[in-house]
Design a protein around this motif. Structure first.
Motif, PDB file in Angstrom:
ATOM      1  N   THR A  83       0.970  -1.725  -0.137  1.00  0.00           N
ATOM      2  CA  THR A  83       0.203   0.298  -0.503  1.00  0.00           C
ATOM      3  C   THR A  83       0.522   1.257  -0.158  1.00  0.00           C
ATOM      4  O   THR A  83       0.573   2.385  -0.753  1.00  0.00           O
ATOM      5  N   THR A  84       1.926   1.349   0.284  1.00  0.00           N
ATOM      6  CA  THR A  84       2.839   2.662   0.718  1.00  0.00           C
ATOM      7  C   THR A  84       3.525   2.766  -0.039  1.00  0.00           C
ATOM      8  O   THR A  84       3.628   4.110  -0.525  1.00  0.00           O
ATOM      9  N   ASP A  85       3.706   1.591  -0.949  1.00  0.00           N
ATOM     10  CA  ASP A  85       4.635   1.671  -2.305  1.00  0.00           C
ATOM     11  C   ASP A  85       3.483   2.120  -3.178  1.00  0.00           C
ATOM     12  O   ASP A  85       4.037   3.108  -3.681  1.00  0.00           O
ATOM     13  N   THR A  86       2.498   1.310  -3.408  1.00  0.00           N
ATOM     14  CA  THR A  86       1.172   1.701  -4.326  1.00  0.00           C
ATOM     15  C   THR A  86       1.500   3.213  -3.903  1.00  0.00           C
ATOM     16  O   THR A  86       1.308   4.391  -5.290  1.00  0.00           O
ATOM     17  N   LYS A  87       0.698   3.775  -2.969  1.00  0.00           N
ATOM     18  CA  LYS A  87       0.623   5.767  -2.529  1.00  0.00           C
ATOM     19  C   LYS A  87       1.903   5.802  -3.433  1.00  0.00           C
ATOM     20  O   LYS A  87       1.527   7.204  -4.049  1.00  0.00           O
ATOM     21  N   ALA A  88       3.259   5.365  -3.343  1.00  0.00           N
ATOM     22  CA  ALA A  88       4.359   6.499  -3.590  1.00  0.00           C
ATOM     23  C   ALA A  88       4.313   5.926  -5.124  1.00  0.00           C
ATOM     24  O   ALA A  88       5.134   7.370  -5.976  1.00  0.00           O
ATOM     25  N   VAL A  89       3.793   5.699  -5.686  1.00  0.00           N
ATOM     26  CA  VAL A  89       4.118   5.054  -7.362  1.00  0.00           C
ATOM     27  C   VAL A  89       3.739   6.110  -8.113  1.00  0.00           C
ATOM     28  O   VAL A  89       3.564   7.082  -8.797  1.00  0.00           O
ATOM     29  N   ALA A  90       2.002   5.830  -7.285  1.00  0.00           N
ATOM     30  CA  ALA A  90       1.170   6.425  -8.077  1.00  0.00           C
ATOM     31  C   ALA A  90       1.287   8.534  -7.254  1.00  0.00           C
ATOM     32  O   ALA A  90       0.893   9.576  -8.103  1.00  0.00           O
ATOM     33  N   LEU A  91       1.980   9.095  -6.311  1.00  0.00           N
ATOM     34  CA  LEU A  91       1.788  10.077  -6.427  1.00  0.00           C
ATOM     35  C   LEU A  91       3.012  11.043  -7.262  1.00  0.00           C
ATOM     36  O   LEU A  91       2.685  11.324  -7.928  1.00  0.00           O
ATOM     37  N   GLU A  92       4.155   9.332  -7.505  1.00  0.00           N
ATOM     38  CA  GLU A  92       4.734  10.372  -8.423  1.00  0.00           C
ATOM     39  C   GLU A  92       4.596  10.164  -9.588  1.00  0.00           C
ATOM     40  O   GLU A  92       4.596  10.722 -10.061  1.00  0.00           O
TER      41      GLU A  92
END
Length: 135
Positions: A102-111
């Motif tokens: 979830t954390t990785d997905t949030k970071a990728v989505a933000l980038e």
């Protein structure tokens, strides 16, 4: 009167014959009862002895079965405890991995959103630059 005395004699002798048969049947029944009594007593004694032997023979088996049941219960409780611990570890691991994803997905989505936003601004600027001014 001859006819009435004939019937009296006929039914009287039938009554006497029936009474004699009943007496003989009662006597025969008593004789059979007396003759059968020792056999009945022997059968009762045999049944009691057989039941006592069966109880005596089954006691060790019942004790053994009880002991095995107790051992099985102990073994099963150990495995239940271990399974419970393992299941708890699996659940914790899944939660941890899900949190990481979830954390990785949030970071990728933000980038990705930031990158798209920047590209959109650049593209919008280029489009604005290509549009001639209104006169």
């Amino acid at each position: 009167m001859g006819l009435s005395s004939f019937f009296r004699n006929l039914f009287g002798t039938a009554k006497d014959s029936a009474s004699d048969l009943a007496t003989q049947a009662e006597t025969t029944f008593e004789q059979v009862k007396e003759a059968a009594t020792p056999y009945i007593e022997k059968a009762e004694t045999f049944a009691e002895e057989t039941i006592a032997k069966a109880k005596e023979a089954s006691e060790p088996i019942l004790d053994s079965a009880s002991e095995y049941a107790h051992q099985a219960k102990e073994i099963v409780s150990e495995y239940v405890e271990k399974a419970s611990d393992s299941l708890g570890e699996v659940i914790d691991s899944v939660k941890e991995k899900a949190s990481e994803l979830t954390t990785d997905t949030k970071a990728v989505a933000l980038e990705t959103a930031t990158d798209i936003n920047a590209k959109t601004e650049v593209t919008a600027d280029k489009i604005i630059d290509t549009i001639p001014p209104k006169e």
